[in-house]
Scaffold this motif. Structure first.
Motif, PDB file in Angstrom:
ATOM      1  N   MET A   1      19.858 -13.653  33.515  1.00  0.00           N
ATOM      2  CA  MET A   1      20.356 -14.820  32.812  1.00  0.00           C
ATOM      3  C   MET A   1      19.988 -14.713  31.332  1.00  0.00           C
ATOM      4  SD  MET A   1      19.506 -18.873  33.415  1.00  0.00           S
ATOM      5  CE  MET A   1      19.980 -18.820  35.135  1.00  0.00           C
ATOM      6  N   SER A   2      21.015 -14.827  30.459  1.00  0.00           N
ATOM      7  CA  SER A   2      20.756 -14.713  29.033  1.00  0.00           C
ATOM      8  C   SER A   2      19.965 -15.919  28.549  1.00  0.00           C
ATOM      9  CB  SER A   2      22.079 -14.609  28.269  1.00  0.00           C
ATOM     10  OG  SER A   2      22.798 -15.831  28.353  1.00  0.00           O
ATOM     11  N   GLY A   3      19.385 -15.765  27.340  1.00  0.00           N
ATOM     12  CA  GLY A   3      18.547 -16.840  26.806  1.00  0.00           C
ATOM     13  C   GLY A   3      19.318 -18.121  26.594  1.00  0.00           C
ATOM     14  N   ARG A   4      20.548 -18.013  26.090  1.00  0.00           N
ATOM     15  CA  ARG A   4      21.339 -19.223  25.831  1.00  0.00           C
ATOM     16  C   ARG A   4      21.716 -19.935  27.116  1.00  0.00           C
ATOM     17  NH1 ARG A   4      25.550 -17.508  20.958  1.00  0.00           N
ATOM     18  NH2 ARG A   4      23.951 -17.111  19.352  1.00  0.00           N
ATOM     19  N   GLN A   6      20.124 -19.732  29.978  1.00  0.00           N
ATOM     20  CA  GLN A   6      18.908 -20.295  30.542  1.00  0.00           C
ATOM     21  C   GLN A   6      18.513 -21.586  29.830  1.00  0.00           C
ATOM     22  OE1 GLN A   6      15.633 -17.564  30.736  1.00  0.00           O
ATOM     23  NE2 GLN A   6      14.135 -19.148  31.168  1.00  0.00           N
ATOM     24  N   ALA A   7      18.629 -21.584  28.499  1.00  0.00           N
ATOM     25  CA  ALA A   7      18.286 -22.799  27.742  1.00  0.00           C
ATOM     26  C   ALA A   7      19.204 -23.948  28.118  1.00  0.00           C
ATOM     27  CB  ALA A   7      18.370 -22.509  26.248  1.00  0.00           C
ATOM     28  N   PHE A   8      20.513 -23.658  28.316  1.00  0.00           N
ATOM     29  CA  PHE A   8      21.456 -24.722  28.688  1.00  0.00           C
ATOM     30  C   PHE A   8      21.153 -25.253  30.087  1.00  0.00           C
ATOM     31  CE2 PHE A   8      25.452 -25.991  30.771  1.00  0.00           C
ATOM     32  CZ  PHE A   8      25.807 -27.060  29.960  1.00  0.00           C
ATOM     33  N   VAL A   9      20.874 -24.338  31.022  1.00  0.00           N
ATOM     34  CA  VAL A   9      20.582 -24.764  32.397  1.00  0.00           C
ATOM     35  C   VAL A   9      19.342 -25.651  32.433  1.00  0.00           C
ATOM     36  CG1 VAL A   9      19.860 -23.944  34.680  1.00  0.00           C
ATOM     37  CG2 VAL A   9      21.738 -22.811  33.483  1.00  0.00           C
ATOM     38  N   PHE A 121      13.771 -28.014  40.703  1.00  0.00           N
ATOM     39  CA  PHE A 121      13.012 -26.762  40.682  1.00  0.00           C
ATOM     40  C   PHE A 121      13.057 -26.124  39.297  1.00  0.00           C
ATOM     41  CE2 PHE A 121      13.126 -22.122  40.985  1.00  0.00           C
ATOM     42  CZ  PHE A 121      11.885 -21.876  41.535  1.00  0.00           C
ATOM     43  N   VAL A 122      14.243 -26.081  38.676  1.00  0.00           N
ATOM     44  CA  VAL A 122      14.382 -25.479  37.343  1.00  0.00           C
ATOM     45  C   VAL A 122      13.558 -26.245  36.318  1.00  0.00           C
ATOM     46  CG1 VAL A 122      16.007 -25.042  35.455  1.00  0.00           C
ATOM     47  CG2 VAL A 122      16.634 -24.451  37.794  1.00  0.00           C
ATOM     48  N   ALA A 123      13.593 -27.586  36.398  1.00  0.00           N
ATOM     49  CA  ALA A 123      12.829 -28.402  35.457  1.00  0.00           C
ATOM     50  C   ALA A 123      11.327 -28.181  35.631  1.00  0.00           C
ATOM     51  CB  ALA A 123      13.177 -29.872  35.654  1.00  0.00           C
ATOM     52  N   ARG A 124      10.879 -28.086  36.893  1.00  0.00           N
ATOM     53  CA  ARG A 124       9.457 -27.854  37.139  1.00  0.00           C
ATOM     54  C   ARG A 124       9.048 -26.474  36.621  1.00  0.00           C
ATOM     55  NH1 ARG A 124       9.438 -28.124  42.346  1.00  0.00           N
ATOM     56  NH2 ARG A 124       9.133 -30.376  42.426  1.00  0.00           N
ATOM     57  N   ALA A 125       9.899 -25.465  36.855  1.00  0.00           N
ATOM     58  CA  ALA A 125       9.588 -24.117  36.371  1.00  0.00           C
ATOM     59  C   ALA A 125       9.533 -24.078  34.844  1.00  0.00           C
ATOM     60  CB  ALA A 125      10.632 -23.130  36.884  1.00  0.00           C
ATOM     61  N   ALA A 126      10.457 -24.810  34.197  1.00  0.00           N
ATOM     62  CA  ALA A 126      10.462 -24.851  32.728  1.00  0.00           C
ATOM     63  C   ALA A 126       9.201 -25.522  32.194  1.00  0.00           C
ATOM     64  CB  ALA A 126      11.712 -25.573  32.230  1.00  0.00           C
ATOM     65  N   ARG A 127       8.785 -26.607  32.855  1.00  0.00           N
ATOM     66  CA  ARG A 127       7.556 -27.291  32.415  1.00  0.00           C
ATOM     67  C   ARG A 127       6.341 -26.400  32.597  1.00  0.00           C
ATOM     68  NH1 ARG A 127       9.942 -31.715  35.154  1.00  0.00           N
ATOM     69  NH2 ARG A 127       8.588 -31.342  36.954  1.00  0.00           N
ATOM     70  N   GLU A 128       6.287 -25.706  33.734  1.00  0.00           N
ATOM     71  CA  GLU A 128       5.145 -24.817  33.981  1.00  0.00           C
ATOM     72  C   GLU A 128       5.122 -23.661  32.993  1.00  0.00           C
ATOM     73  OE1 GLU A 128       5.527 -23.680  38.026  1.00  0.00           O
ATOM     74  OE2 GLU A 128       4.770 -25.594  38.827  1.00  0.00           O
ATOM     75  N   ARG A 129       6.305 -23.123  32.662  1.00  0.00           N
ATOM     76  CA  ARG A 129       6.356 -22.041  31.686  1.00  0.00           C
ATOM     77  C   ARG A 129       5.924 -22.527  30.304  1.00  0.00           C
ATOM     78  NH1 ARG A 129      11.108 -20.786  32.394  1.00  0.00           N
ATOM     79  NH2 ARG A 129      12.085 -21.706  30.585  1.00  0.00           N
ATOM     80  N   GLU A 130       6.356 -23.722  29.927  1.00  0.00           N
ATOM     81  CA  GLU A 130       5.951 -24.273  28.632  1.00  0.00           C
ATOM     82  C   GLU A 130       4.454 -24.552  28.605  1.00  0.00           C
ATOM     83  OE1 GLU A 130       6.300 -25.759  24.731  1.00  0.00           O
ATOM     84  OE2 GLU A 130       7.543 -24.439  25.978  1.00  0.00           O
TER      85      GLU A 130
END
Length: 334
Positions: A1-4, A6-9, A121-130
Protein backbone atom coordinates in the motif's frame (compact mmCIF):
# COMPACT_ATOMS: atom_id res chain seq x y z
CA UNK A 1 0.00 0.00 0.00
CA UNK A 2 1.46 3.34 -1.07
CA UNK A 3 1.89 6.15 1.44
CA UNK A 4 -0.91 8.26 -0.01
CA UNK A 5 -3.38 5.40 -0.11
CA UNK A 6 -2.46 4.40 3.44
CA UNK A 7 -2.87 7.98 4.67
CA UNK A 8 -6.32 8.20 3.02
CA UNK A 9 -7.45 4.86 4.46
CA UNK A 10 -6.36 5.94 7.94
CA UNK A 11 -8.44 9.13 7.61
CA UNK A 12 -11.64 7.13 7.15
CA UNK A 13 -14.43 7.58 7.99
CA UNK A 14 -14.73 11.09 6.60
CA UNK A 15 -16.92 13.81 8.10
CA UNK A 16 -16.77 12.15 11.52
CA UNK A 17 -17.25 15.54 13.17
CA UNK A 18 -20.00 16.61 10.71
CA UNK A 19 -22.57 13.87 11.06
CA UNK A 20 -25.45 15.84 9.51
CA UNK A 21 -23.51 16.26 6.30
CA UNK A 22 -22.55 12.57 6.40
CA UNK A 23 -26.24 11.59 6.77
CA UNK A 24 -27.18 13.75 3.81
CA UNK A 25 -24.43 12.05 1.80
CA UNK A 26 -25.92 8.67 2.82
CA UNK A 27 -29.35 9.68 1.51
CA UNK A 28 -27.75 10.97 -1.69
CA UNK A 29 -26.01 7.61 -2.13
CA UNK A 30 -29.33 5.81 -1.77
CA UNK A 31 -30.78 8.16 -4.39
CA UNK A 32 -27.88 7.39 -6.74
CA UNK A 33 -28.55 3.68 -6.23
CA UNK A 34 -32.21 4.29 -7.19
CA UNK A 35 -31.20 6.24 -10.30
CA UNK A 36 -28.81 3.52 -11.44
CA UNK A 37 -31.43 0.85 -10.86
CA UNK A 38 -34.02 2.78 -12.88
CA UNK A 39 -31.55 3.35 -15.74
CA UNK A 40 -30.61 -0.33 -15.83
CA UNK A 41 -34.20 -1.61 -15.57
CA UNK A 42 -34.66 -2.18 -19.35
CA UNK A 43 -31.62 -4.48 -19.48
CA UNK A 44 -31.92 -6.14 -16.10
CA UNK A 45 -33.94 -9.34 -15.63
CA UNK A 46 -36.61 -9.28 -12.92
CA UNK A 47 -35.77 -10.44 -9.43
CA UNK A 48 -32.81 -8.12 -8.67
CA UNK A 49 -34.37 -5.19 -6.81
CA UNK A 50 -31.31 -4.50 -4.61
CA UNK A 51 -28.47 -4.93 -7.09
CA UNK A 52 -27.43 -1.27 -7.46
CA UNK A 53 -28.03 -0.48 -3.79
CA UNK A 54 -25.42 -2.89 -2.39
CA UNK A 55 -22.39 -0.91 -3.66
CA UNK A 56 -23.94 2.32 -2.40
CA UNK A 57 -24.20 0.93 1.12
CA UNK A 58 -20.61 -0.33 0.95
CA UNK A 59 -19.28 2.99 -0.36
CA UNK A 60 -21.21 5.02 2.21
CA UNK A 61 -20.07 2.87 5.14
CA UNK A 62 -16.49 2.91 3.91
CA UNK A 63 -16.37 6.67 3.40
CA UNK A 64 -18.55 7.96 6.21
CA UNK A 65 -18.86 5.22 8.85
CA UNK A 66 -21.39 2.72 10.12
CA UNK A 67 -24.12 5.21 11.10
CA UNK A 68 -24.44 6.86 7.66
CA UNK A 69 -24.02 3.39 6.14
CA UNK A 70 -26.95 2.11 8.19
CA UNK A 71 -29.07 5.08 7.08
CA UNK A 72 -28.15 4.39 3.45
CA UNK A 73 -29.08 0.74 3.91
CA UNK A 74 -32.50 1.59 5.39
CA UNK A 75 -33.24 4.17 2.68
CA UNK A 76 -32.04 1.78 -0.05
CA UNK A 77 -34.19 -1.06 1.28
CA UNK A 78 -37.25 1.21 1.38
CA UNK A 79 -36.64 2.49 -2.19
CA UNK A 80 -36.08 -1.01 -3.55
CA UNK A 81 -39.20 -2.24 -1.75
CA UNK A 82 -41.34 0.59 -3.09
CA UNK A 83 -40.11 0.71 -6.69
CA UNK A 84 -38.85 -2.75 -7.60
CA UNK A 85 -40.64 -5.41 -5.51
CA UNK A 86 -43.94 -6.52 -6.97
CA UNK A 87 -46.46 -5.03 -6.49
CA UNK A 88 -44.51 -1.80 -7.11
CA UNK A 89 -45.21 1.75 -5.84
CA UNK A 90 -46.79 0.38 -2.68
CA UNK A 91 -45.30 -1.05 0.51
CA UNK A 92 -46.97 -4.44 0.13
CA UNK A 93 -45.91 -7.22 2.49
CA UNK A 94 -46.08 -10.98 2.33
CA UNK A 95 -43.85 -13.96 3.02
CA UNK A 96 -41.86 -13.57 -0.23
CA UNK A 97 -41.26 -9.86 0.39
CA UNK A 98 -40.25 -10.63 3.98
CA UNK A 99 -37.64 -13.12 2.71
CA UNK A 100 -36.28 -10.61 0.16
CA UNK A 101 -36.03 -7.80 2.70
CA UNK A 102 -34.45 -10.14 5.26
CA UNK A 103 -31.85 -11.21 2.69
CA UNK A 104 -31.05 -7.57 1.91
CA UNK A 105 -30.81 -6.70 5.62
CA UNK A 106 -28.55 -9.70 6.29
CA UNK A 107 -26.15 -8.84 3.44
CA UNK A 108 -25.87 -5.10 4.11
CA UNK A 109 -25.69 -5.73 7.85
CA UNK A 110 -22.72 -8.05 7.33
CA UNK A 111 -21.07 -5.49 5.04
CA UNK A 112 -21.50 -2.70 7.59
CA UNK A 113 -20.20 -4.81 10.49
CA UNK A 114 -17.13 -5.98 8.54
CA UNK A 115 -16.25 -2.52 7.26
CA UNK A 116 -16.70 -1.00 10.72
CA UNK A 117 -14.48 -3.70 12.26
CA UNK A 118 -11.83 -3.12 9.59
CA UNK A 119 -11.86 0.64 10.14
CA UNK A 120 -11.63 0.15 13.90
CA UNK A 121 -8.60 -2.10 13.42
CA UNK A 122 -6.93 0.39 11.03
CA UNK A 123 -7.57 3.29 13.42
CA UNK A 124 -6.15 1.33 16.36
CA UNK A 125 -3.07 0.34 14.33
CA UNK A 126 -2.55 3.97 13.28
CA UNK A 127 -2.80 5.16 16.88
CA UNK A 128 -0.36 2.50 18.06
CA UNK A 129 2.08 3.37 15.29
CA UNK A 130 1.87 7.07 16.15
CA UNK A 131 2.37 6.28 19.82
CA UNK A 132 5.40 4.15 18.96
CA UNK A 133 6.79 6.94 16.79
CA UNK A 134 6.38 9.50 19.58
CA UNK A 135 7.95 7.14 22.11
CA UNK A 136 10.88 6.54 19.77
CA UNK A 137 11.33 10.30 19.26
CA UNK A 138 11.18 10.93 23.00
CA UNK A 139 13.64 8.12 23.70
CA UNK A 140 16.03 9.46 21.08
CA UNK A 141 15.65 12.99 22.42
CA UNK A 142 16.33 11.85 25.98
CA UNK A 143 19.31 9.79 24.85
CA UNK A 144 20.79 12.73 22.96
CA UNK A 145 20.22 15.02 25.94
CA UNK A 146 21.87 12.49 28.25
CA UNK A 147 24.71 12.10 25.77
CA UNK A 148 25.12 15.89 25.65
CA UNK A 149 25.15 16.15 29.44
CA UNK A 150 27.66 13.31 29.81
CA UNK A 151 29.89 14.96 27.23
CA UNK A 152 29.66 18.29 29.05
CA UNK A 153 30.43 16.63 32.39
CA UNK A 154 33.50 14.95 30.90
CA UNK A 155 34.68 18.30 29.60
CA UNK A 156 34.20 19.78 33.07
CA UNK A 157 36.20 16.96 34.69
CA UNK A 158 38.95 17.42 32.10
CA UNK A 159 39.01 21.12 32.92
CA UNK A 160 39.25 20.39 36.64
CA UNK A 161 42.19 18.06 36.04
CA UNK A 162 43.91 20.78 34.06
CA UNK A 163 43.34 23.24 36.92
CA UNK A 164 44.59 20.67 39.42
CA UNK A 165 47.81 20.33 37.43
CA UNK A 166 48.75 23.92 38.29
CA UNK A 167 49.43 22.94 41.88
CA UNK A 168 51.46 19.84 41.00
CA UNK A 169 55.26 20.15 40.68
CA UNK A 170 56.17 16.54 39.93
CA UNK A 171 56.63 16.13 36.16
CA UNK A 172 55.30 12.57 36.03
CA UNK A 173 52.19 13.58 37.94
CA UNK A 174 51.66 16.59 35.66
CA UNK A 175 52.05 14.36 32.60
CA UNK A 176 49.57 11.85 34.05
CA UNK A 177 47.03 14.62 34.66
CA UNK A 178 47.56 15.90 31.12
CA UNK A 179 46.97 12.43 29.70
CA UNK A 180 43.84 11.91 31.81
CA UNK A 181 42.45 15.30 30.76
CA UNK A 182 43.22 14.57 27.11
CA UNK A 183 41.46 11.22 27.21
CA UNK A 184 38.40 12.63 28.97
CA UNK A 185 38.18 15.43 26.42
CA UNK A 186 38.45 12.89 23.62
CA UNK A 187 35.71 10.68 25.09
CA UNK A 188 33.49 13.75 25.33
CA UNK A 189 34.09 14.57 21.67
CA UNK A 190 33.42 10.97 20.66
CA UNK A 191 30.12 11.00 22.54
CA UNK A 192 29.04 14.10 20.64
CA UNK A 193 29.95 12.50 17.31
CA UNK A 194 27.99 9.27 17.80
CA UNK A 195 24.83 10.87 16.39
CA UNK A 196 24.25 13.56 13.81
CA UNK A 197 22.07 16.64 14.39
CA UNK A 198 18.92 14.76 13.36
CA UNK A 199 19.55 11.95 15.85
CA UNK A 200 20.59 9.40 13.24
CA UNK A 201 23.65 7.22 13.67
CA UNK A 202 26.77 8.63 12.00
CA UNK A 203 28.24 6.19 9.41
CA UNK A 204 31.60 4.66 10.30
CA UNK A 205 33.55 6.43 7.56
CA UNK A 206 32.64 10.05 8.46
CA UNK A 207 32.88 9.18 12.17
CA UNK A 208 36.48 7.94 11.88
CA UNK A 209 37.41 10.73 9.48
CA UNK A 210 36.25 13.41 11.95
CA UNK A 211 37.82 11.62 14.91
CA UNK A 212 41.23 11.22 13.25
CA UNK A 213 41.19 14.82 12.15
CA UNK A 214 40.47 15.96 15.72
CA UNK A 215 43.28 13.83 17.18
CA UNK A 216 45.78 15.06 14.61
CA UNK A 217 44.66 18.66 15.08
CA UNK A 218 45.01 18.36 18.86
CA UNK A 219 48.61 17.20 18.43
CA UNK A 220 49.52 20.46 16.74
CA UNK A 221 51.25 18.64 13.88
CA UNK A 222 50.51 19.99 10.43
CA UNK A 223 53.36 18.08 8.78
CA UNK A 224 51.73 14.65 9.13
CA UNK A 225 49.39 13.55 6.33
CA UNK A 226 46.32 11.54 7.26
CA UNK A 227 44.33 9.10 5.13
CA UNK A 228 41.16 7.30 6.30
CA UNK A 229 39.43 4.55 4.32
CA UNK A 230 36.54 2.26 5.26
CA UNK A 231 35.15 -0.62 3.20
CA UNK A 232 31.59 -0.12 1.94
CA UNK A 233 28.79 -1.69 3.92
CA UNK A 234 30.54 -1.81 7.29
CA UNK A 235 28.29 -0.83 10.18
CA UNK A 236 29.28 -0.56 13.84
CA UNK A 237 26.91 0.03 16.74
CA UNK A 238 27.29 3.01 19.08
CA UNK A 239 28.44 0.75 21.95
CA UNK A 240 31.44 -0.43 19.91
CA UNK A 241 32.29 2.95 18.41
CA UNK A 242 33.64 4.45 21.63
CA UNK A 243 36.25 1.71 22.35
CA UNK A 244 37.20 1.58 18.66
CA UNK A 245 37.57 5.36 18.58
CA UNK A 246 39.75 5.30 21.70
CA UNK A 247 41.99 2.61 20.18
CA UNK A 248 42.33 4.66 16.99
CA UNK A 249 43.09 7.79 19.01
CA UNK A 250 45.70 6.03 21.15
CA UNK A 251 47.33 4.50 18.06
CA UNK A 252 47.53 7.86 16.28
CA UNK A 253 48.84 9.57 19.43
CA UNK A 254 51.42 6.81 19.84
CA UNK A 255 52.53 7.19 16.20
CA UNK A 256 52.92 10.95 16.57
CA UNK A 257 54.69 10.70 19.93
CA UNK A 258 57.15 7.95 19.00
CA UNK A 259 57.14 7.61 15.21
CA UNK A 260 57.54 11.32 14.54
CA UNK A 261 59.13 12.34 17.83
CA UNK A 262 62.03 14.12 16.12
CA UNK A 263 59.67 16.46 14.26
CA UNK A 264 60.01 14.68 10.93
CA UNK A 265 57.13 14.73 8.49
CA UNK A 266 55.29 11.58 7.57
CA UNK A 267 51.93 9.95 6.98
CA UNK A 268 49.38 8.01 8.97
CA UNK A 269 46.82 5.69 7.38
CA UNK A 270 43.65 4.45 9.09
CA UNK A 271 41.85 1.60 7.35
CA UNK A 272 38.86 -0.50 8.37
CA UNK A 273 38.42 -3.61 6.24
CA UNK A 274 36.18 -6.66 6.30
CA UNK A 275 38.01 -9.98 6.46
CA UNK A 276 36.77 -13.58 6.40
CA UNK A 277 37.02 -13.70 10.19
CA UNK A 278 35.51 -10.29 10.96
CA UNK A 279 36.78 -6.71 10.87
CA UNK A 280 40.38 -5.49 10.79
CA UNK A 281 41.23 -1.95 11.83
CA UNK A 282 44.75 -0.80 10.90
CA UNK A 283 46.54 2.38 11.95
CA UNK A 284 49.88 2.54 10.13
CA UNK A 285 52.63 5.15 9.92
CA UNK A 286 55.98 5.56 8.21
CA UNK A 287 57.68 6.98 11.28
CA UNK A 288 60.63 5.65 13.27
CA UNK A 289 58.59 2.82 14.74
CA UNK A 290 59.13 0.96 18.03
CA UNK A 291 62.67 0.24 19.21
CA UNK A 292 64.47 -2.97 18.34
CA UNK A 293 63.19 -5.93 20.38
CA UNK A 294 59.95 -4.19 21.27
CA UNK A 295 57.29 -6.49 22.73
CA UNK A 296 53.77 -5.18 23.17
CA UNK A 297 53.08 -7.40 26.18
CA UNK A 298 56.10 -5.91 27.97
CA UNK A 299 55.26 -2.31 27.13
CA UNK A 300 54.67 0.10 30.00
CA UNK A 301 52.81 2.57 27.77
CA UNK A 302 49.45 3.36 29.35
CA UNK A 303 47.91 4.10 25.94
CA UNK A 304 48.92 0.73 24.52
CA UNK A 305 47.67 -1.08 27.62
CA UNK A 306 44.36 0.75 27.29
CA UNK A 307 44.17 -0.30 23.62
CA UNK A 308 44.71 -3.95 24.57
CA UNK A 309 42.06 -3.78 27.29
CA UNK A 310 39.51 -2.18 24.93
CA UNK A 311 40.27 -4.78 22.26
CA UNK A 312 39.46 -7.58 24.72
CA UNK A 313 36.25 -5.72 25.61
CA UNK A 314 35.29 -5.88 21.91
CA UNK A 315 36.07 -9.60 21.80
CA UNK A 316 39.11 -8.99 19.62
CA UNK A 317 42.88 -8.50 19.85
CA UNK A 318 45.30 -5.60 19.50
CA UNK A 319 48.83 -6.00 18.12
CA UNK A 320 51.63 -3.67 17.12
CA UNK A 321 54.03 -4.80 14.38
CA UNK A 322 56.89 -3.22 12.47
CA UNK A 323 57.21 -4.05 8.78
CA UNK A 324 57.66 -1.50 6.01
CA UNK A 325 55.41 0.65 8.16
CA UNK A 326 54.51 0.48 11.83
CA UNK A 327 51.06 -1.09 12.02
CA UNK A 328 48.69 -1.08 14.98
CA UNK A 329 46.12 -3.79 14.27
CA UNK A 330 42.74 -4.35 15.89
CA UNK A 331 41.08 -7.62 14.85
CA UNK A 332 37.49 -8.03 16.03
CA UNK A 333 34.33 -9.92 15.14
CA UNK A 334 31.89 -8.15 12.88
Amino acid sequence: MSGRVQAFVERLPLLADRQLLAMLAALLAAGIGLGLRLLSAPWMPPGYPFLTFFPMVVATTLLFGWKPGTLCAVASGALAWYFFITPTTVFAFDAGIAVALSFFALVVGAEIVLIHALQTFVARAARERETSRLLAENRELLFRELQHRVSNNLQVVAGLLTLQKRGVTDKRARDALDEAARRLTLIGKISRQLHDTTGGHVPVGPFLDTLCGDVLSASGRDDVALEVSVDDGIEIGPDAKIPIALIVAESIANAIEHGFANGSAGSIGVRLNRTPSGLLLEVSDNGAGPPEGFRLEDSQSLGLRIAQMLARQLGGSFTLVREERTRALLAMPG
